[in-house]
Motif scaffolding. Structure first.
Motif, PDB file in Angstrom:
ATOM      1  N   TYR A  65       0.796  -1.224   0.000  1.00 36.22           N
ATOM      2  CA  TYR A  65       0.000   0.000   0.000  1.00 36.22           C
ATOM      3  C   TYR A  65       0.832   1.280   0.000  1.00 36.22           C
ATOM      4  N   SER A  94       3.189   4.116  -1.575  1.00 35.32           N
ATOM      5  CA  SER A  94       3.422   4.624  -2.925  1.00 35.32           C
ATOM      6  C   SER A  94       4.919   4.649  -3.220  1.00 35.32           C
ATOM      7  N   LYS A  95       5.242   4.773  -4.491  1.00 36.54           N
ATOM      8  CA  LYS A  95       6.637   4.836  -4.924  1.00 36.54           C
ATOM      9  C   LYS A  95       7.391   5.936  -4.200  1.00 36.54           C
ATOM     10  N   GLN A  96       6.721   7.089  -4.109  1.00 34.33           N
ATOM     11  CA  GLN A  96       7.330   8.257  -3.477  1.00 34.33           C
ATOM     12  C   GLN A  96       7.651   7.965  -2.004  1.00 34.33           C
ATOM     13  N   GLU A  97       6.728   7.289  -1.334  1.00 35.16           N
ATOM     14  CA  GLU A  97       6.938   6.966   0.083  1.00 35.16           C
ATOM     15  C   GLU A  97       8.096   5.995   0.272  1.00 35.16           C
ATOM     16  N   LYS A 117      -4.817   7.753   1.109  1.00 33.98           N
ATOM     17  CA  LYS A 117      -3.968   7.196   2.152  1.00 33.98           C
ATOM     18  C   LYS A 117      -4.773   7.111   3.442  1.00 33.98           C
ATOM     19  N   HIS A 169       2.278  10.652  -8.481  1.00 36.38           N
ATOM     20  CA  HIS A 169       1.440  10.739  -7.287  1.00 36.38           C
ATOM     21  C   HIS A 169       0.708   9.411  -7.092  1.00 36.38           C
ATOM     22  N   SER A 170       0.382   9.120  -5.878  1.00 38.79           N
ATOM     23  CA  SER A 170      -0.382   7.911  -5.592  1.00 38.79           C
ATOM     24  C   SER A 170      -1.821   8.141  -6.041  1.00 38.79           C
ATOM     25  N   ASP A 171      -2.410   7.132  -6.705  1.00 37.09           N
ATOM     26  CA  ASP A 171      -3.787   7.331  -7.156  1.00 37.09           C
ATOM     27  C   ASP A 171      -4.779   6.714  -6.178  1.00 37.09           C
ATOM     28  N   LYS A 172      -4.300   6.493  -4.942  1.00 41.76           N
ATOM     29  CA  LYS A 172      -5.212   5.976  -3.922  1.00 41.76           C
ATOM     30  C   LYS A 172      -5.219   6.939  -2.741  1.00 41.76           C
TER      31      LYS A 172
END
Lengths: 248, 934
Positions: free
Chosen positions: A43, A45-48, B928, B923-926
């Motif tokens: 869960y 993200s790539k950035q995280e 958080k 960017h995340s498309d979900k």
């Protein structure tokens, strides 16, 4: 007289050398690399993930010490009392954790504290589906061969290195069943490594004895795996790392 | 009947035929020998599934080298034999026609001795065997930087390179050198080995390849040629990430913000910049972390040794974080670069940062001050315009000298400047609410400062496990140089004499202060047993201060006000020795210790720099400070902590300075050279429980502080309502805090409830016009909220809070104050269409104080819609509306000492903004679910 003495000496040498290879204790260092472990969480993200390894990569490791007692028929894997350097003398509470294997009776007796309860997993042994590979390397003075197994519940790819010259099926964590003693584990490309530092050959009958009073809820291996499976799925859904509270 | 059916039937018969012929279970046996037919007893023999090498069965060769698998399923297998010092042997076995099958002697080949000795044992590199190819990790062999592949090959066992660069492997000439399996610049094997750098190679493979002839014709002529294949590294782990945001809004609002990071295995480089007029005075936490990279948190950085040093916390210095206090309008700009280098035992970091903030603040404050059986009110309207900036350079080096010695050196240099101008009108209303005085102030100030700091820490681990020694020293100097320009005009409406009705002040203060501090400490930890540790430490601190102030007549700068000027030199030396015992085992950690400390104060007062001494104050205090702490983890994930300590704190330099501050002629402060250190007992206790299965938690915490000696500001208020304060020591005064929190799921994975509450009571003594006043402050807050996640696409939060603050004053007991606050905050995040999100938050706060007749409600509504575009969602477009009701302002209600006040300030209210953000990593498309990191 001299001859008898020599014979006796030879006899002792023979027996000690023999007794030397099939009974003793393996000292393991179990290191968790949190950044790598967290990177396996779906869960994030790539950035995280990028930020995480950028900020914490290289100093995210936490070491624990574990012990594997073994003889021809049995093995028992437990946490060691030894504190790591990072703890600076602070002692965290040790959770109940004892993995017992009896290869002649083909049984397991695991005492595992998990999710706030102590469970006794009693079941027959089911051989992990090992794949044998063609790599050799040295661990703690023994030439080891590579094997792999997958844990679909924890979503882990586990690499094990087993000694060619230690004829025991024992291994660290809950793993076993290779033609030689497992001296190193690598879970998911180094998220957690369990590496033998030394092997001491000695009598370990006392250490292998099962704990006299087993307090805890008795469950089967399938029930235990089911519980883990349910918990991991639930926490992943909540976007919480389940491995903060259960062993990776 | 068609053809295929016939075929099927035929197949079926063949199958059953075969089945009938071959036995279901078979016995397989054989003998393991080396190439010279010596039996290899103890060899491991494995039966694997040919398709995926799964282990089916294994056996061990007996002392005659023979092995046997009895009664195994008849199937095709991969027979694998391994023995220390030999190449793993593999043979395919087909299904057997007979019950018992003897494979006869199987000869396995030894591994070249040097491979085993040098590669496996010495270099600790894994050997990978593929048929007759032996491959190993070239990275395990150390060659000096800049070496060629040839130099690397020279180090590899079994490979010889002669002076002209010809290569031999296992005694045979190497005809071909391939790079990633391909020929490198023609046929000359030396082309690759001489030209490629050793650091580009990850693996070296040596094998018997087919001859050129065979490769050309495709027909295997059986001739094998020694071939070396060099596998290139997947490059160093290398990458870049970053993002840039540009936004424009109504009322001339704008934002530009960006950061970019590049890294490889050893280095991290970041740049960061921001400019805005939407009150972001710095960067947020995660941008800051990305900027500092692996230098964000450093352990072992604390050179101030003391009790409980065993628990070293990681801490982050947040110099450039957004710290806007909610008041006023700011224009902000900041930029910086950071470089980190980490390789083996060296860790080096350096950074430069510049930031500036321009503040425009309009503030209104009404304060009620209680005197014995009377009170007065101050109404204050002020406009402040200020500008501050700073340049900061920092570097840190951590060098592990060897496994037991580490040195850390860090330094920081900062230049900062500020100037401000304050326009202020204050009205003083007496008991019956008549205006008694009015003052117009117009103060300006200008300040330049520099700080320099250097710390070195040395840590040593002894051979004995757990025994450690550490030493640290710090040098720090700072200097400030500033001027205050004070102008005020005061009207006294009660004055009978015309001369007393108006007073004007025009004054220029020149302040120059310097401080030099030297700090040192040592710490020693000795394990007495596995569970008991003995800890000792010593701290030394010497700080010298020079304070100079020259006050002049603002209209006639040659006229010096001697009464308002001073030159003061102060030396404080602090020594502390402490020792204690620690017990730690299986979740029980106890520690008890005792320290002795001494302060030596030496102050010299001069009327002016260079003039003879007027007063010399020399003081010494000692104290014995005990410390006890217990941390216990119980089974069931319950935890308890208890701490007791006696705190002794030397008076601050400002409080000691005998300097009169008259920037506000109605509030004149001065220091007190006779101050003693503040001393208090501090107790804290907390218990908590956590259920790992549900993540439910509950906890109670409390703390209590009792002052043996406290520094309080005594006040004298004269008939003109001019307050003069001076710090003094007083005994008594206490503070008690108790709180609880709990969080638990109502519906697993969907509904979570959080509640918390807190009670704070305090008693603070003050001296008001020589009478002791006790202010009793009781503060209750309660919070309750839910987080609701009905689906992956919708996240909601709702939270309410209530606060009561009761303040009573012994000198004016009919003036008890009741301050009440109420708040409700809700937020919704909704991913209503693909890559499109709607986010809104509504906050409602109410502030009430009946005695002031104050009742203010502030509803704030924010809404935004954003959508992701481009490959990997790199672009985000957001349209946002802030404070739709246009109601935002800052309200602070406080009760402090013998006062209660109510402060309101204007700040940025309604605006709309359109922003674009480009993120290199997408960017995340979900949505958080958790704000936290993992």
């Amino acid at each position: 007289m001299k001859k008898i003495f020599l014979l006796a000496l030879l006899y002792i040498a023979y027996f000690t050398s023999f007794g030397q290879n099939n009974e003793g204790v393996v000292y393991f260092t179990r290191t968790t690399y949190w950044t790598k472990l967290n990177s396996t969480l779906t869960y994030l993200s790539k950035q995280e993930k990028e930020r995480m390894s950028y900020m914490f990569g290289g100093k995210d490791d936490w070491a624990n010490y574990t012990l594997l007692y073994f003889n021809d028929n049995e093995s028992k894997y437990v946490n060691s009392e030894e504190k790591n350097d990072q703890s600076e003398g602070y002692a965290w509470r040790k959770e109940a954790y004892s993995i017992g294997r009896n290869f002649t009776k083909n049984t397991m007796t695991d005492v595992i504290e998990m999710l706030g309860k102590t469970y006794i997993v009693e079941d027959s042994l089911k051989l992990p589906e090992w794949k044998i590979l063609n790599d050799l390397k040295e661990v703690a003075g023994h030439i080891c061969m590579k094997a792999q197994v997958e844990d679909p519940i924890k979503n882990q790819k586990i690499t094990a290195w087993f000694a060619q010259d230690l004829p025991s099926q024992a291994g660290p964590e809950r793993l076993w069943g290779l033609p030689g003693m497992i001296l190193e584990l690598d879970i998911n490309d180094g998220a957690v490594t369990v590496v033998a530092s030394k092997i001491e050959f000695k009598k370990v009958d006392k250490e292998l004895e099962p704990p006299k009073k087993l307090k805890g809820k008795k469950i089967t291996d399938a029930e235990y795996q089911g519980m883990i499976d349910k918990f991991i799925k639930e926490k992943i859904k909540e976007e919480i790392n389940p491995f903060w509270v259960i062993r990776y | 009947m068609n053809k295929s059916l016939v075929l099927l039937i035929a197949l079926f018969f063949t199958y059953t035929n075969l089945f009938a012929q071959n036995p279901a279970r078979v016995t397989i046996r054989g003998v393991v020998q080396d190439t010279s037919a010596m039996t290899l007893s103890g060899a491991t023999v494995m039966l694997l599934q040919p398709k995926d090498s799964s282990l089916v069965n294994f056996a061990r060769a007996n002392d005659k080298g023979s092995f046997e698998f009895r009664n195994v399923k008849n199937a095709s297998y991969l027979l694998k034999i391994s023995y220390v010092g030999f190449l793993p042997y593999q043979q395919k076995l087909k299904e057997f026609p007979n019950d018992v099958n003897d494979l006869g002697p199987i000869k396995i080949k030894p591994i070249a001795k040097e491979l085993l000795e040098v590669v496996v044992k010495t270099a600790k590199a894994p050997l990978s065997i593929k048929g007759d190819t032996v491959e190993y990790n070239a990275a395990s062999f150390k060659v000096p930087p800049g070496s060629s592949v040839e130099d690397l090959l020279r180090r590899l066992p079994g490979i010889e390179v002669d002076a002209s660069g010809n290569i031999k492997a296992q005694g045979k000439d190497v005809k071909r050198v391939l790079v990633d399996g391909k020929t490198f610049f023609g046929d000359d094997p030396k082309a690759a080995t001489k030209n490629l750098g050793a650091e580009t190679i990850s693996k070296v493979q040596v094998y018997n390849g087919k001859s050129d002839q065979a490769l050309l014709t495709g027909a295997d002529d059986g001739k094998k040629e020694k071939t070396i294949n060099l596998e290139l590294k997947d490059e160093f782990k290398k990458g870049a990430f970053g993002k840039i945001t540009a936004a424009v809004g109504t009322s001339d609002r704008g934002v530009l913000r960006g950061n970019y990071n590049r890294f490889n295995k050893k280095e991290q480089f970041s740049v960061l910049g921001y400019a805005n007029n939407i009150n972001e005075t710095g960067v947020n936490w995660s941008d800051y972390g990305e900027f500092k990279g692996n230098n964000s948190f450093n352990s072992n950085d604390n050179g101030d040794f003391g009790f409980g040093n065993g628990n070293r916390f990681y801490y982050m210095e947040g110099d450039y974080l957004n710290n806007f206090d909610g008041k006023g309008f700011t224009n902000n700009f900041g930029t910086g670069v950071n470089y980190n280098y980490t390789h083996q035992k060296t860790k080096f970091s350096s950074s430069y940062f510049y930031n500036q903030t321009k503040l425009n603040l309009d503030q209104y404050q009404s304060t009620k001050t209680f005197l014995q059986n009377s009170n007065f009110t101050t109404l204050d309207t002020n406009n402040t315009v200020s500008f501050r900036n700073s340049h900061s350079v920092a570097a840190r080096l951590e060098q592990m000298l060897d496994s037991s010695n580490t040195i850390i050196a860090k330094t920081n240099l900062r230049f900062s400047g500020s100037n401000s101008s304050v326009n202020q009108v204050q009205q003083y209303l007496n008991n019956s609410e008549d205006v008694q005085n009015r003052i117009n102030m117009n103060n300006g100030s200008n300040l330049n400062a520099y700080n320099f700091n250097f710390t070195a820490i040395y840590r040593h681990k002894f051979k004995k496990k757990g025994r450690t020694f550490a030493a640290s020293s710090t040098l720090s100097t700072s200097s400030t140089d500033g001027t205050d320009n004070i102008r005020s005009l005061t009207r006294f409406f009660n004055a009978t004499n015309v001369n007393d009705q108006i007073r004007a002040i025009s004054q220029l203060n020149q302040n120059a202060n310097t401080t030099t501090m030297i700090k040192a400490g040592v710490n020693y930890l000795e394990p007495l047993s596995k569970k008991v540790y003995w800890e000792s430490f010593y701290n030394f601190n010497n700080s010298g201060q020079n304070v100079g102030r020259d006050a002049f007549n603002g209209n006639l700068e040659s006229q010096r006000y001697d009464s308002l000027s001073t030159y003061y030199q102060n030396q404080i030396t602090y020594n502390r020795v402490g020792s204690g015992l620690r017990f730690s085992n299986d979740g029980i950690n106890l520690s008890f210790g005792l320290a002795v400390l001494q302060y030596d104060l030496d102050g010299k007062v001069y009327p002016q720099k260079g003039k003879p001494l007027t007063a010399n104050i020399s003081k010494q205090y000692q104290a014995l400070t005990p410390n006890f702490s217990a941390n216990i983890e119980f089974k069931n994930n319950a935890y308890m902590g208890f701490n007791y300590t006696l705190n002794v704190e030397a008076p601050s330099i400002t409080d000691l300075q005998p300097v009169v501050q008259n920037n506000n002629p109605f509030y004149i402060t001065s220091g007190n050279q006779d101050l003693l250190p503040a001393k208090n007992h501090e107790l804290s206790f907390d218990i908590s429980k956590f259920d790992p299965a549900t993540f439910a938690s509950i906890g109670i915490w409390s703390s209590y502080r009792y002052y043996l000696s406290q520094i309080v500001y005594s006040q004298t208020v004269d008939a003109n309502l001019v307050t003069r304060t001076r710090p003094e020591n007083m005994s008594g005064g206490k503070n008690f805090n108790v709180g609880m929190y709990s969080s638990f799921p109502i519906i697993k994975t969907k509904w979570t409830m959080n509640i918390s509450g807190n009670i704070n009571t305090s008693n603070t003594p003050t001296i008001v016009n020589t009478v002791v006043n006790q202010t009793n402050n009781k503060n209750y807050t309660i919070n309750a909220g839910f987080s609701i996640t009905p689906s992956e696409k919708l996240i909601m939060n709702i939270e309410g809070n209530l606060g009561f603050n009761n303040i009573s004053y012994t000198i004016e007991n009919n003036q008890n104050q009741n301050i009440r606050t109420k708040g409700l905050s809700t937020s919704v995040k909704w991913n209503f269409a693909k890559k499109t999100f709607f986010e809104t938050s509504f906050d409602y706060n109410s502030y009430r104080n009946d005695r002031f007749g104050f009742d203010q409600e502030i509803p704030i509504l924010n809404c935004s819609v954003r959508r992701l575009f481009m490959k990997e969602n790199r672009m985000e477009v957001r349209l946002a509306a802030f404070d739709i009701f246009n109601k935002r302002q800052s309200i602070v209600q406080t009760g402090y000492l013998n006062t209660v006040s109510n402060q309101q300030a204007l700040t940025l209210a309604r605006y709309f903004m359109l922003s674009l953000t480009y993120n290199l990593k997408g960017h995340s498309d979900k949505l958080k679910k958790n704000g936290g990191f993992f």
